[in-house]
Design a protein around this motif. Structure first.
Motif, PDB file in Angstrom:
ATOM      1  N   LYS A  20       0.830  -1.218   0.000  1.00  0.00           N
ATOM      2  CA  LYS A  20       0.000   0.000   0.000  1.00  0.00           C
ATOM      3  C   LYS A  20       0.857   1.256   0.000  1.00  0.00           C
ATOM      4  O   LYS A  20       0.378   2.344   0.299  1.00  0.00           O
ATOM      5  CB  LYS A  20      -0.919   0.014   1.228  1.00  0.00           C
ATOM      6  N   SER A  63      -8.561   3.293   0.857  1.00  0.00           N
ATOM      7  CA  SER A  63      -9.246   2.145   0.271  1.00  0.00           C
ATOM      8  C   SER A  63     -10.436   1.779   1.149  1.00  0.00           C
ATOM      9  O   SER A  63     -10.302   1.604   2.359  1.00  0.00           O
ATOM     10  CB  SER A  63      -8.290   0.951   0.148  1.00  0.00           C
ATOM     11  N   GLN A 243     -10.367   5.330  -5.932  1.00  0.00           N
ATOM     12  CA  GLN A 243     -10.673   3.944  -5.603  1.00  0.00           C
ATOM     13  C   GLN A 243     -10.946   3.107  -6.843  1.00  0.00           C
ATOM     14  O   GLN A 243     -10.641   1.910  -6.874  1.00  0.00           O
ATOM     15  CB  GLN A 243     -11.865   3.905  -4.640  1.00  0.00           C
TER      16      GLN A 243
END
Length: 253
Positions: A20, A63, A243
Motif C-alpha cells: 500500500k 481504500s 478507488q
C-alpha cells in the motif's frame, strides 16, 4: 504494519505495508502512536523512522473509505496527535524518506527533527486529484520554505518535487543516494545517540518554540477545511476516482 526495534540506545520504527506504499489507516496511525510511546518508555537516545518497499508513506489509506460518512476530523485529529508525539519525542529523531512522501507521510516528516531524503524521492501535494486539501501541516511547510507563489503552484498543479529538488528548496535536511539512505540515516542517529543528548534536547525545545505556534494552528485549520470539503461533489468524485483507478471528473461544486 508498524514495527519497532531498539539497538545500542537507538530505536527504529518501520512503516511496513509496502503493498500500500505504507499508506496509513486510522488503525495504523494508532499503532504508530503506540510504537513511539513504547520507544519513549524504553529510554532510547535517538530514533529513526523509515518505510519498507518503494515508498516512505504515500499518505492516508483511503481504500474502502466512503466519503459520505468519512470521519475526517477524527482521522486528522489522530494524525495531529501522533505528529505532536513525534515532535515532542525526548531524543533526537531522524527520518529516512524515499519514494512517495505525501499527505500524512509529509506530516510525519515535518514532525521529525532531521529528514534525509533519497534524491529520487517524491514530495508535494497530490490533493488536486482528490478534490481535497493538503493536510498534516503541509501548508505551513510549503509556505514557510517556498513562499506563497510556489506553494500554491505545487498545490494547484499537483506537481511533485524530487528529493534533490526538495532539499535544494530548503524543505528537508539533505539528499542522499537512494541505496545509501538507510545506512546514512542510521549512522547519523547512532552518532546523535552517542552525543550530549541533553544539550541536543535543549536546542530541540528552542527550535520547537519558534515553529510550534504556526505549525499546530495550520494543522487544525487544515482539518477543519478537509471536513468542510467532505460535503462537496468534487471530494466525493475524487475519492471514487482514486478507488476506481480512473481520472476524476471535477465540476467545481
Amino acid at each position: 504494519m508498524i514495527s519497532l526495534s531498539v539497538d545500542s540506545g537507538a530505536a527504529e520504527i518501520v512503516l511496513d505495508a509496502p503493498g500500500k506504499l505504507n499508506a496509513l489507516s486510522l488503525e495504523a496511525i494508532g499503532e504508530l502512536d503506540a510504537a513511539y510511546a513504547e520507544a519513549e518508555a524504553s529510554g532510547v537516545r535517538a530514533l529513526v523512522l523509515r518505510g519498507e518497499g518503494r515508498a516512505f508513506c504515500a499518505g492516508r489509506d483511503i481504500s474502502g473509505v466512503d466519503p459520505a460518512t468519512d470521519d475526517v476530523l477524527g482521522y486528522l485529529g489522530a494524525v495531529e496527535a501522533v505528529m505532536r508525539r513525534i515532535a515532542a519525542f525526548p531524543a533526537p529523531t531522524f527520518a529516512a524518506v524515499h519514494g512517495a512522501c505525501l499527505g500524512v507521510g509529509l506530516g510525519l516528516a515535518i514532525a521529525t527533527d532531521v529528514v534525509y531524503v533519497a534524491d529520487t524521492a517524491k514530495v508535494g501535494s497530490p490533493f488536486a486529484g482528490l478534490g481535497a486539501v493538503l493536510d498534516s501541516g503541509g501548508h505551513a511547510l510549503l509556505y514557510e520554505r517556498l513562499g506563497s507563489h510556489r506553494a500554491l503552484d505545487l498545490i494547484y498543479t499537483g506537481d511533485l518535487l524530487s528529493g534533490a529538488e526538495a532539499v535544494s528548496a530548503g524543505l528537508f535536511s539533505r539528499a542522499v543516494a537512494a541505496d545509501e539512505l538507510v545506512k546514512v540515516t542510521r549512522e547519523r542517529a547512532a552518532r546523535a545517540a552517542a552525543g550530549p543528548t541533553q544539550a541536543f534536547l535543549a536546542s530541540k525545545r528552542l527550535i520547537d518554540r519558534l515553529r510550534d505556534e504556526r505549525l499546530w494552528r495550520v494543522v487544525a485549520e487544515e482539518g477543519r477545511a478537509q471536513a468542510e470539503l467532505r460535503d462537496t461533489a468534487d471530494y466525493r468524485e475524487g475519492f471514487a476516482a482514486f478507488q476506481e483507478k480512473r481520472t476524476p471528473r471535477f465540476t467545481g461544486t
